[in-house]
Design a protein around this motif. Sequence first.
Motif, PDB file in Angstrom:
ATOM      1  N   CYS A   6      70.422  30.477  97.367  1.00 55.76           N
ATOM      2  CA  CYS A   6      70.108  31.975  97.343  1.00 55.76           C
ATOM      3  C   CYS A   6      70.267  32.688  98.657  1.00 55.76           C
ATOM      4  N   TYR A   8      69.279  35.509  99.934  1.00 55.24           N
ATOM      5  CA  TYR A   8      68.050  36.032 100.507  1.00 55.24           C
ATOM      6  C   TYR A   8      67.337  34.863 100.855  1.00 55.24           C
ATOM      7  N   CYS A   9      67.110  33.971 100.335  1.00 56.00           N
ATOM      8  CA  CYS A   9      66.060  32.927 100.649  1.00 56.00           C
ATOM      9  C   CYS A   9      66.627  31.755 101.644  1.00 56.00           C
ATOM     10  N   HIS A  60      67.473  35.311  91.128  1.00 53.22           N
ATOM     11  CA  HIS A  60      66.498  34.244  91.854  1.00 53.22           C
ATOM     12  C   HIS A  60      65.095  34.530  91.111  1.00 53.22           C
ATOM     13  N   CYS A  64      62.656  34.816  95.035  1.00 48.72           N
ATOM     14  CA  CYS A  64      62.500  36.145  95.649  1.00 48.72           C
ATOM     15  C   CYS A  64      62.497  37.160  94.625  1.00 48.72           C
TER      16      CYS A  64
HETATM   17 ZN    ZN Z   1      65.830  33.802  96.800  1.00 50.49          ZN
END
Ligand code: ZN
Lengths: 100, 184
Positions: A6, A8-9, A60, A64
Amino acid sequence: MLLIHCPYCSETLPEVEFTYAGEAHIVRPETPSAQSDADWEGFLFLRSNVRGPHYERWRHLHGCGRYFNAVRDTVSDKFLTTYKAGEPRPDLSTLTVTQK
Amino acid sequence: MTAHTSSLSSGVAAVSSAARVSVEAPCGRLSLRARGDLSALEGALGLALPRKVGGRAAAGELQALCLGPDEWMLHAPLAAVSGLVEACAGVYGALPHSLVDVSGREVSFQISGPRAAELLTLGCARDIDTIAVGEGRRTLFDGSTVILWRDAADSFRMDVWNSFASHLLHLLEVGVRELAAEAL
Ligand SMILES: [Zn+2]
């Protein structure tokens, strides 16, 4: 089980946390009323159905919550890369390293 | 104030030599969504919001966990909820945001003991040890979305939506007994 990174994570996580969301980089027309029926048909229904590296959206969902884009080989089911929504389509020739 | 609809009463649900699972007393829960310069909200809450997904911060009895790039879960005593909602409403003009009282939506389990992390592998596909002590994550546990808070190496809290709570608690109870019955 597939592991998906991911963006973003910044973590590589089990596939069950993610959902698939169709082909990526399908741009909604800026002037909808100027579109013909055939244009709308293309926007809504016609997809490339690639054999090989495919630009696609994932979410996701159980994490998130973000949508992001990925390049996945539809033959091997291997992810070549993932990147944030809104970022440009990465050049396939740069995607030599496969993500674990 | 949201009514508490969980049918589970707080207290110890299962305990063995491996782990202990209990249902926590109701607490205040706020779902926060915001983007941009967060300083006005941080001033209203009296807490610096963690920016990294999984990061946590606390100020007094107020705890914040970053769930996504623009999303936080806040835990506070029930009596503090109305004050927090009011304080954030006061800065809405400076930073439009969404703050929803979800206190009645979830119940928390406390999961602790020497094999607590192993117990979580019963329903969680991700590597539990990638959640550092003092962090938290939203993830999937036996088909339900949950929030895990890791308070110590062997102590977790799990926030569960009420409709899944009795199922997940039963699964954890079985796990607590199974781990203890294993010949090591
Ligand atoms: Zn994520």
